[in-house]
Design an enzyme around this catalytic site. Structure first.
Site, PDB file in Angstrom:
ATOM      1  N   TYR A   6      35.471  28.510  44.092  1.00 28.27           N
ATOM      2  CA  TYR A   6      35.389  27.825  45.381  1.00 28.27           C
ATOM      3  C   TYR A   6      35.626  28.512  46.584  1.00 28.27           C
ATOM      4  CZ  TYR A   6      35.383  24.232  41.531  1.00 28.27           C
ATOM      5  OH  TYR A   6      35.271  23.859  40.590  1.00 28.27           O
ATOM      6  N   TYR A  10      26.354  14.762  34.022  1.00 29.13           N
ATOM      7  CA  TYR A  10      27.505  15.561  34.370  1.00 29.13           C
ATOM      8  C   TYR A  10      28.602  15.153  34.235  1.00 29.13           C
ATOM      9  CZ  TYR A  10      30.466  17.461  38.136  1.00 29.13           C
ATOM     10  OH  TYR A  10      31.506  18.209  38.717  1.00 29.13           O
ATOM     11  N   SER A  36      34.935  21.443  35.596  1.00 30.45           N
ATOM     12  CA  SER A  36      33.981  22.368  36.097  1.00 30.45           C
ATOM     13  C   SER A  36      33.642  23.701  35.452  1.00 30.45           C
ATOM     14  CB  SER A  36      34.549  22.948  37.487  1.00 30.45           C
ATOM     15  OG  SER A  36      34.219  21.929  38.543  1.00 30.45           O
ATOM     16  N   LYS A  65      30.070  24.074  34.524  1.00 27.88           N
ATOM     17  CA  LYS A  65      29.001  24.384  35.445  1.00 27.88           C
ATOM     18  C   LYS A  65      28.311  25.653  35.131  1.00 27.88           C
ATOM     19  CE  LYS A  65      31.455  21.671  39.221  1.00 27.88           C
ATOM     20  NZ  LYS A  65      32.170  21.916  40.535  1.00 27.88           N
ATOM     21  N   VAL A  72      39.284  21.265  37.102  1.00 23.49           N
ATOM     22  CA  VAL A  72      40.446  20.470  37.420  1.00 23.49           C
ATOM     23  C   VAL A  72      41.360  20.116  36.401  1.00 23.49           C
ATOM     24  CG1 VAL A  72      39.624  19.767  39.748  1.00 23.49           C
ATOM     25  CG2 VAL A  72      38.905  18.542  37.692  1.00 23.49           C
TER      26      VAL A  72
HETATM   27  N1  GLU Z   1      34.472  16.421  36.909  1.00 22.02           N
HETATM   28  C1  GLU Z   1      35.256  16.974  38.003  1.00 22.02           C
HETATM   29  C2  GLU Z   1      34.626  16.466  39.290  1.00 22.02           C
HETATM   30  O1  GLU Z   1      33.481  16.595  39.515  1.00 22.02           O
HETATM   31  C3  GLU Z   1      35.246  18.423  38.030  1.00 22.02           C
HETATM   32  C4  GLU Z   1      35.643  19.214  39.213  1.00 22.02           C
HETATM   33  C5  GLU Z   1      36.482  20.502  38.897  1.00 22.02           C
HETATM   34  O2  GLU Z   1      36.779  20.656  37.814  1.00 22.02           O
HETATM   35  O3  GLU Z   1      36.485  21.284  39.918  1.00 22.02           O
HETATM   36  O4  GLU Z   1      35.192  16.054  40.132  1.00 22.02           O
END
Ligand code: GLU
Length: 453
Positions: free
Chosen positions: A241, A189, A64, A67, A259
């Site tokens: 989050y 993505y 993430s 992003k 994550v």
């Molecule tokens: N590729 C992961 C997903 O979309 C990233 C989530 C994250 O790092 O919070 O579930």
């Protein structure tokens, strides 16, 4: 010579190392293979110096943390309005993979949850998934200052098992937020999430945001200041989050976690911090990463609400001309004029960055005295950055004090006023490059005006 800063970070590293809370993400099979003990910290200054401790060169995937950077590229490609029509900027207060869309328009609430991030992946320019991913990869690489690449195994692993993200993407297609085949957006993505970095890369990427979109080492502009501000704002409100409020209160840095166990944290104008440790808390954030960020923020005074240098007075010294500060040889009569009328000329020596708060203190002090003054010397030789608003305020100061019959002499090269409004500042002020000349000029003016009295 040993680095005291490095010693300090090393001490934090060893304190936090004992924490074994949380568990490694396993919903993407490949991520479960990470070494739970791994722990690295890298702190990059806004001018590109990096302090590294522990496994700071161990590779892991962005997940993430990709992003905010893809959001930045989508903004640069399509503009704030077009992206804003598809993806909001409101915190959702929900987990990263929540299928949360605005009930009215169906838009994802922000680009930091998966729904918003997949939508952003669809907005970056590039006709095919490969073209688009290549642009994204290059953009990330520019921030890191080296060529980054995607980890195929992690990509494959998520591509095969990412059913929830697939559901989100198809839902976004159904409501028209994604306008292409959602499988293309998903491929982009998943690939961006699988880009491999280490803590050093991440700290530089964070420092690039801290430096307003400029790579801290090369000085290359990668993102406009306005878009950088927007990305950092969204990281601040939505980056962590459902723990965003708690993070803002306790850590007070714009941040993004992933994550795989990475976190970046940004203090605008000052530092980019990166931590890696794969055990995650219940929010999906690295436990050691969060502890490290909290501790560094508290002990180094990095909280963005901390009242710092910029808000302190920009006036380093102020004095009038009664004491003959030029130390010139004057006749007794002239010295007498200066003794009686020297208080009608004030010198303000400024220092630091003239951001809004600092300039405000100068303006307030100077305008309060203007009625009693005939001359004002503003010494800008020790000034760093001059914000646009500060240029405007200083121009306003000149107009205002002139109305009261007070003339402003600016000491400095005028280089601090080099950007857009430079000329307007320069032409309205009398500019002198050294202080002695400026003081001599003001003394002579006082002597000429008041000798007869
Ligand atoms: N590729 C992961 C997903 O979309 C990233 C989530 C994250 O790092 O919070 O579930």
């Amino acid at each position: 010579m040993r680095s005291l800063v490095l010693e300090y970070i090393d001490e934090v590293y060893h304190d936090v190392l004992g924490d074994r809370e949380g568990s490694v993400a396993d919903y993407i099979p490949q991520l479960a293979e990470a070494d739970p003990e791994s722990f690295g910290i890298a702190l990059a200054t806004a001018d590109g110096y990096v302090y590294e401790v522990g496994d700071s060169r161990r590779g892991f995937t962005l997940q993430s943390i990709s992003k905010p950077f893809t959001y930045a590229l989508a903004l640069a490609d399509r503009g704030v309005e077009a992206v804003g029509a598809k993806v909001g900027v409101e915190p959702s207060g929900e987990p990263f993979n929540e299928i949360s869309l605005d009930p009215a328009g169906g838009q994802p609430r922000n680009p930091m949850i998966n729904a918003g991030a997949i939508a952003c992946a669809s907005l970056v320019r590039g006709d095919t998934a490969a073209d688009r991913f290549e642009r994204i990869r290059r953009f990330y690489s520019q921030f890191a200052g080296r060529e980054l690449s995607s980890n195929e195994d992690v990509y494959e692993s998520e591509h095969r098992t990412g059913h929830r993200n697939r559901a989100i993407a198809h839902l976004l297609r159904a409501v028209g937020v994604i306008e292409e085949d959602p499988e293309i957006s998903l491929e982009v993505y998943f690939r961006q999430c699988a880009v491999e970095v280490d803590c050093r890369d991440l700290s530089l990427m964070a420092a690039g945001l801290a430096a307003g979109g400029v790579h801290p080492a090369s000085g290359e502009r990668l993102l406009s200041p306005v878009l950088t501000e927007r990305v950092l704002s969204v990281m601040t409100t939505c980056g962590m989050y459902d723990a965003a409020g708690d993070w803002a209160a306790q850590v007070g840095l714009a941040a993004k976690s992933g994550v795989s166990g990475g976190i970046i944290a940004v203090l605008p104008g000052q530092i980019g911090l990166a931590v890696y440790s794969p055990r995650l808390d219940r929010y999906g954030t690295s436990t050691r990463g969060a502890l490290t960020c909290r501790r560094l923020s508290q002990e180094l005074g990095l909280h963005f609400m901390h009242v710092g240098r910029a808000a302190r007075s920009a006036i380093r010294a102020s004095y009038d001309l009664t004491g003959n500060p030029s130390h010139r040889e004057h006749s007794a009569a002239h010295l007498d004029v200066l003794r009686r009328h020297g208080s009608r000329a004030m010198v303000y020596e400024l220092h630091g960055d003239l951001l809004f708060a600092a300039t405000e203190t100068v303006i307030r002090e100077a305008t309060a005295r203007a009625g009693e003054l005939e001359l004002m010397i503003v010494d800008t030789r020790a000034v760093g950055e001059v914000a646009d608003v500060s240029r405007r305020l200083l121009l306003g100061l000149r107009d205002q004090v002139l109305e009261h019959g007070c003339e402003v002499v600016l000491v400095g090269s005028g280089a601090s006023f080099d950007a857009p409004q430079a000329e307007s500042v320069v032409e309205h002020y009398l500019i002198m490059s050294d202080m002695d000349t400026a003081i001599a000029y003001c003394e002579d003016m006082l002597i000429a005006r008041h000798s007869a009295e």
